[in-house]
Enzyme design. Structure first.
Site, PDB file in Angstrom:
ATOM      1  N   ASP A 171      37.469  47.196  45.244  1.00 55.60           N
ATOM      2  CA  ASP A 171      36.208  46.553  45.604  1.00 55.60           C
ATOM      3  C   ASP A 171      35.716  47.078  46.954  1.00 55.60           C
ATOM      4  O   ASP A 171      36.138  46.609  48.008  1.00 55.60           O
ATOM      5  CB  ASP A 171      36.407  45.029  45.655  1.00 55.60           C
ATOM      6  CG  ASP A 171      35.113  44.290  46.023  1.00 55.60           C
ATOM      7  OD1 ASP A 171      34.038  44.929  45.976  1.00 55.60           O
ATOM      8  OD2 ASP A 171      35.190  43.085  46.334  1.00 55.60           O
ATOM      9  N   ASP A 199      42.223  43.578  44.473  1.00 48.51           N
ATOM     10  CA  ASP A 199      41.178  42.746  43.881  1.00 48.51           C
ATOM     11  C   ASP A 199      41.322  42.634  42.355  1.00 48.51           C
ATOM     12  O   ASP A 199      40.473  42.050  41.695  1.00 48.51           O
ATOM     13  CB  ASP A 199      39.797  43.299  44.258  1.00 48.51           C
ATOM     14  CG  ASP A 199      38.737  42.209  44.365  1.00 48.51           C
ATOM     15  OD1 ASP A 199      39.114  41.028  44.455  1.00 48.51           O
ATOM     16  OD2 ASP A 199      37.543  42.553  44.342  1.00 48.51           O
ATOM     17  N   ARG A 205      32.375  37.474  40.068  1.00 47.42           N
ATOM     18  CA  ARG A 205      31.714  36.525  39.173  1.00 47.42           C
ATOM     19  C   ARG A 205      30.882  37.236  38.116  1.00 47.42           C
ATOM     20  O   ARG A 205      30.683  36.729  37.021  1.00 47.42           O
ATOM     21  CB  ARG A 205      30.869  35.538  39.999  1.00 47.42           C
ATOM     22  CG  ARG A 205      29.786  36.205  40.808  1.00 47.42           C
ATOM     23  CD  ARG A 205      29.275  35.345  41.949  1.00 47.42           C
ATOM     24  NE  ARG A 205      30.156  35.362  43.118  1.00 47.42           N
ATOM     25  CZ  ARG A 205      29.933  34.680  44.236  1.00 47.42           C
ATOM     26  NH1 ARG A 205      28.868  33.904  44.339  1.00 47.42           N
ATOM     27  NH2 ARG A 205      30.779  34.747  45.246  1.00 47.42           N
ATOM     28  N   LYS A 220      31.428  46.932  52.143  1.00 45.01           N
ATOM     29  CA  LYS A 220      32.295  46.180  53.045  1.00 45.01           C
ATOM     30  C   LYS A 220      32.545  46.989  54.317  1.00 45.01           C
ATOM     31  O   LYS A 220      32.478  48.216  54.285  1.00 45.01           O
ATOM     32  CB  LYS A 220      33.653  45.928  52.365  1.00 45.01           C
ATOM     33  CG  LYS A 220      33.627  44.860  51.288  1.00 45.01           C
ATOM     34  CD  LYS A 220      35.007  44.643  50.703  1.00 45.01           C
ATOM     35  CE  LYS A 220      35.002  43.569  49.638  1.00 45.01           C
ATOM     36  NZ  LYS A 220      34.655  42.227  50.126  1.00 45.01           N
ATOM     37  N   GLU A 233      30.852  40.631  43.173  1.00 40.40           N
ATOM     38  CA  GLU A 233      30.954  41.284  41.869  1.00 40.40           C
ATOM     39  C   GLU A 233      31.928  40.602  40.915  1.00 40.40           C
ATOM     40  O   GLU A 233      31.815  40.744  39.702  1.00 40.40           O
ATOM     41  CB  GLU A 233      31.357  42.753  42.061  1.00 40.40           C
ATOM     42  CG  GLU A 233      32.859  43.030  42.199  1.00 40.40           C
ATOM     43  CD  GLU A 233      33.508  42.365  43.414  1.00 40.40           C
ATOM     44  OE1 GLU A 233      32.774  42.055  44.372  1.00 40.40           O
ATOM     45  OE2 GLU A 233      34.722  42.147  43.386  1.00 40.40           O
TER      46      GLU A 233
END
Ligand code: BES
Ligand code: MN
Ligand code: ZN
Length: 500
Positions: free
Chosen positions: A277, A295, A358, A284, A356
């Site tokens: 991620d 993740d 969800r 990020k 992302e």
């Protein structure tokens, strides 16, 4: 690891290591007293010098105790308490196992029959012992030059109070070993770097698990197939990556024929499998971004749980779904403001591409509807807010069903894999309002774990559902960096109760 139930005279038992308990203030257990007598009070002398204080889980390895046939005696502390609850028992066993695995003993006898257990029994102790042995035997070496040496310890025996059933102890050994192996599968998948553990790799692991298994079937849906199903939300996450997203569906049919006649619905697990991620276009910051290889720990826990379920041959039907994708920025990546259509038909405005998890889970939830599940539990490293709220000790849980929530809370206590519930109140739902779609994918800076669950709840209307946010519990940072294998124990406790 060979396991056996054995009640023997301790002083004359030929073994590499005898494990006996000693409490605070030199309070010797029945078994330690037996050795003390056999060794003409050598233990008393030794304890009198104060080096070993009997603190819970502390250990002292003794070599060649006079009058005792065993080559080693391992003292393990029980602390002040006269009775040990499950948590204390785990601490005691964990300490003993660590010391034992650090020695060259090839086999050991755990003489713990006189332990006074509260809230659990010696079957539970047998299960926990084998679980701790498996768990502590894991080391990560896959991408290191130095390979792991095989475990020296090959066999353990356990003494138990009179009247315990040998068959049930054997079953407990088997269940503990299976749970430990499941945990290790989850740790290993979590620890693998993102360039090894891709969505495709996760799919291959699931297919591998199903090989030669009579009642486990696995299919892996490609991006093409997901497109046909209308999974626009899941696919928006993988859009920026060279790695194809995969939807991994594992169907385990363990329910007995008699139960099937009653048409029992399967229980469903769903795992977030973001193999890396970056945040996507909502990139990020660089610091600690490496940890975002973890993740996919939700997915890893689901695959680890299924590994154990198959080994236990649990009499229950279970469907496990892993939504696997890599979240990357690129010219093809989804952008903030983009609107996508989920499989449910609901449109989603993606205000932050870093939310992302969800987006992949919502399509997996809709996919789960076809199984008419008795319950659905999703497991996800979903929000930094869960880390801020709970740190690394408990996982967050939210649910649309009070009974399911209560049962999971209890399973968390029993399995020593604790969770705590947050409210899924309607009042939070409006934070997800969007001017351009049915729902936005973020709810603003406050109550982040709750609004993430609110988002998922929109796709979980057709079944009893619970969401586990394991962002704080799935891995350790710092020098002990690595996946924990949580919440495999909790999930197994829950599923075993459904099978009972
Ligand atoms: N995988 C992260 C959640 C996460 C963050 C887990 C830190 C463990 C440690 C997730 O995809 C994410 O980025 N969530 C965002 C959501 C936000 C943009 C609404 C977060 O929590 O910051
Ligand atoms: Mn993210
Ligand atoms: Zn994420």
């Amino acid at each position: 690891m060979k396991t056996a139930l054995k009640n023997a005279k301790l002083a004359t038992l030929a073994t590499d290591c005898l494990v006996v308990a000693v409490g605070s203030n030199n309070r010797t257990s029945l078994e330690a007293s037996e050795l003390d007598t056999a060794s003409s009070k050598r233990l008393t002398t030794l304890l009198a010098n104060g080096d070993f204080e009997g603190k819970l889980g502390a250990t002292l390895m003794l070599q060649g105790l006079e009058g005792v046939k065993a080559s080693r005696v391992l003292l393990v502390g029980t602390g002040d308490a006269k009775t040990l609850d499950a948590k204390a028992t785990k601490t005691l066993l964990g300490g003993a196992v660590k010391a034992l695995l650090a020695s060259k003993a090839k086999e050991a006898h755990f003489a713990l029959a006189s332990l006074n257990l509260s809230g659990s029994d010696h079957y539970w102790l047998a299960e926990r012992l084998t679980l701790e042995l498996e768990d502590a035997s894991y080391t990560y070496t896959t991408t290191k030059s130095a390979k792991a040496k095989s475990r020296t310890l090959k066999a353990v025996s356990l003494a138990a109070p009179k009247g315990v059933s040998r068959a049930r102890i054997d079953k407990a050994f088997a269940n503990g070993t299976a749970t430990g192996r499941g945990i290790n599968v989850a740790k290993q998948l979590g620890n693998l770097p993102g360039n090894f553990c891709t969505p495709t790799f996760l799919g291959q692991q699931a297919l591998e698990l199903a090989k030669g298994k009579r009642n486990l079937s696995v299919k892996v849906l490609s991006e093409k197939q997901m497109e046909r199903l209308g999974m626009g939300s899941l696919l928006s996450v993988s859009a920026g990556s060279k790695q194809e997203a995969q939807l991994i569906v594992m169907e385990y049919k363990g329910a007995k024929a008699s139960a099937k006649a009653k048409k029992t619905a399967p229980h469903c697990l769903i795992g977030k499998g973001i193999t890396f991620d970056t945040g996507g276009i909502s990139l990020k910051p660089g610091a600690m971004m490496d940890e975002m290889k973890f993740d996919m720990c939700g997915a890893a826990s689901v695959i680890g749980t299924m590994t154990a379920i198959v080994e236990m041959q649990l009499p229950l039907d279970i469907v496990a779904i892993v939504a696997a994708a890599e979240n990357m920025p690129s010219g093809k990546a989804t952008k903030p403001g983009d609107v996508v259509t989920s499989m449910s038909g609901q449109t989603i405005e993606i205000l932050n591409t870093d939310a992302e998890g969800r987006l992949v889970l919502c399509d997996a939830l809709t996919y789960a509807e076809r199984f008419k599940p008795a319950s659905v539990i999703d497991v996800a490293t979903l929000t930094g807010a869960a880390v801020a709220t709970f740190g690394s000790h408990v996982s967050a849980m939210l649910s649309n069903d009070d009974k399911l929530a209560a049962e999971l809370l209890d399973c968390g206590i029993k399995s020593l894999d604790p969770i705590w519930q947050l409210p899924l109140h309607d009042e939070y739902q409006s934070l997800l309002d969007s001017n351009f779609a049915d729902i936005a994918n973020i709810g603003g800076p406050r109550a982040g774990t709750i609004t993430a669950a609110c988002f998922l709840s929109r796709f979980a209307k057709k079944f009893k559902w619970a969401h586990l946010d394991i962002a704080g519990t799935a891995w350790n940072g710092g020098t002990a960096k690595g996946a924990t294998g949580r919440p495999v124990s909790l999930l197994l406790e829950y599923l075993r109760r459904q099978a009972a």
